[in-house]
Scaffold this active site. Sequence first.
Site, PDB file in Angstrom:
ATOM      1  N   GLU A   1      -9.857   4.319 -12.568  1.00 11.70           N
ATOM      2  CA  GLU A   1     -11.042   3.958 -13.356  1.00 11.70           C
ATOM      3  C   GLU A   1     -12.281   3.993 -12.592  1.00 11.70           C
ATOM      4  O   GLU A   1     -13.360   4.102 -13.078  1.00 11.70           O
ATOM      5  CB  GLU A   1     -10.910   2.525 -13.852  1.00 11.70           C
ATOM      6  CG  GLU A   1      -9.647   2.283 -14.780  1.00 11.70           C
ATOM      7  CD  GLU A   1      -9.653   0.667 -15.011  1.00 11.70           C
ATOM      8  OE1 GLU A   1     -10.203  -0.150 -14.602  1.00 11.70           O
ATOM      9  OE2 GLU A   1      -8.415   0.299 -15.416  1.00 11.70           O
TER      10      GLU A   1
ATOM     11  N   ASP B   1      -0.736  -6.854   0.811  1.00 11.80           N
ATOM     12  CA  ASP B   1       0.259  -7.696   1.509  1.00 11.80           C
ATOM     13  C   ASP B   1       1.397  -7.582   1.056  1.00 11.80           C
ATOM     14  O   ASP B   1       1.635  -7.848  -0.194  1.00 11.80           O
ATOM     15  CB  ASP B   1      -0.383  -9.103   1.758  1.00 11.80           C
ATOM     16  CG  ASP B   1       0.216 -10.053   2.691  1.00 11.80           C
ATOM     17  OD1 ASP B   1       0.320  -9.648   3.708  1.00 11.80           O
ATOM     18  OD2 ASP B   1       0.770 -11.074   2.123  1.00 11.80           O
TER      19      ASP B   1
HETATM   20  C1  GLC Z   1       2.041 -10.306   5.844  1.00 13.12           C
HETATM   21  C2  GLC Z   1       0.844 -10.641   6.674  1.00 13.12           C
HETATM   22  C3  GLC Z   1       1.192 -11.661   7.236  1.00 13.12           C
HETATM   23  C4  GLC Z   1       1.565 -12.912   6.542  1.00 13.12           C
HETATM   24  C5  GLC Z   1       2.597 -12.492   5.612  1.00 13.12           C
HETATM   25  C6  GLC Z   1       2.303 -13.774   4.245  1.00 13.12           C
HETATM   26  O1  GLC Z   1       3.141  -9.860   6.446  1.00 13.12           O
HETATM   27  O2  GLC Z   1       0.365  -9.474   7.182  1.00 13.12           O
HETATM   28  O3  GLC Z   1       0.366 -12.140   8.330  1.00 13.12           O
HETATM   29  O4  GLC Z   1       1.793 -14.176   7.120  1.00 13.12           O
HETATM   30  O5  GLC Z   1       2.350 -11.458   4.904  1.00 13.12           O
HETATM   31  O6  GLC Z   1       1.426 -13.332   3.556  1.00 13.12           O
END
Ligand code: GLC
Length: 550
Positions: A264, A213
Amino acid sequence: MTESPRSGTEWWRTAVIYQIYPRSFADTSGDGIGDLRGVTEHLDDLAALGVDALWLSPFQTSPQKDAGYDVADYCDVDPIFGTLADFDEMLAGAHARGIRIIVDLVPNHSSDQHAWFQQALAAAPGSRERARYMFRDGRGDDGSVPPNNWESVFGGPAWSRITEADGTAGQWYLHLFDASQPDFDWSNPEVQEMFRGVLRFWLDRGVDGFRVDVAHGLVKADGLPDYTPPEDAASMGGEEADVPYWGQPGVHEIWRDWRRVMEEYDGDRALCAEAWMPGPDITALWVRSDEMHQAFNFPYLETAWRAADLREVITDSLRAFGGVGAPATWVLSNHDVVRHASRLALTAENPQGAGIGPKSKGKPDPVVGLRRARAATTLMFALPGSAYVYQGEELGLPEVIDLPDEARQDPTWFRTGGERYGRDGCRVPIPWVSDAPAYGFSPEGASWLPQPAEFAGFARDVQEDDPDSTLWLYRTLLAERRERALGAGELEWLDGFGDDVVAFRNGGLTVVANTGTDAVTLPSGVVVAQSGPLAGDTLPADTAVWLADA
Ligand code: GLC
């Protein structure tokens, strides 16, 4: 013999990866929120669809302020989704069917309920506990002005002020997203080590990779300089260069470190970057040979349904990703953007995250939207590389536009005072059975977001019986893609079809997509797949076809 950079045999180079948004996939407990058992129960459906891997949006322990992208414990399952035992069962069931599992990891920020953040609040300014996050003193005589002018992706300031343990107004902490999502300080070795442990925790359980993310956000420019985005900027970056919190060079050291952790472990495992960066060339920096394996091709997702633009982004993507030895990826929908069965018929550009709702101007025509979506997907699955599918797009689901205000849950909606609708419209629980409670999503009919009546017509059981359905189209495309190894193929452009057409050869197929308004004469060939009806030997507007040599 030397291998060409794109000819490796690792599964992720050609995989079709299906995104499960667990809270909206299938609910077995009856609380109206999907769960891991719901995924396990539908593994046969996913195998029948023909996907190679599942990416699950976060199911880790979370207060759910941002639908799980606010993690309080990275190494456990939130009770609303089940238990670690449920996870293990799902993983084993997927592996037994030859389906890989990719877990979402959220390293830019935690939940404010994470033990580390709670300890930081209780500790003093300058302490080791505060140093795991981005705490700063405020500006002005009394520290009441935020440390800089940055804005949250979800709207409003990116800083919140805390009350110190002694009751006085205190320091500020940075949150690029909701105030409940404090950003980690990634220059801190303790943070780096904690995440190595998280990676190993899930790798030890047998996962095949991670979707990472906000992989462009972890490092902030020294001195945290003020930054004002241009008026029309996309909230997650994507169009702007030189933003002090997106794509800072230091992020790449983190991915090199993570790559070493991945190595790893035996077997092919993949890191996939969610990095909203401007253009394929910059995005490709995330997938250099010692960094991640894949990056979402958001420049492709953001391309309008226009042949010239599509040809350009496809050419640039194959060149840029191929140039660093990585597969190109292709994606049209996910849980953050307007579903492409609606987005491709929007009359105005719609930046990711803004959403559409009852008062939006220029609402998409659902018939045009679905026709274009089917054509766009038919085009996409013929491209070499790896492709992503977001749950429900195989049913042709549209964005749910008419959600009542009081049902909305995206922090974007609240932080902008309703100015931006946000992402709830693409997150509505999906329909399985047309005449069952909650369309088969949940046994008693509960649903955390209301499902519209039109979902009955999109339910999987109705489509199972209809060879012209979107579900059948996806199955045909995925089976033929696998059979003909299109993911490992080479694209060769074809000219002479006119400005509104995208046409190419791959894997012995001729692929033609018509983005214009006039029908186009097709070359001879045997129809292998078609997104909609043909008219004699012509391809109508907003239609795509795969032809095998006669
Ligand atoms: C990314 C995710 C989204 C989330 C954001 C904060 O963009 O896909 O859904 O709100 O990160 O974590």
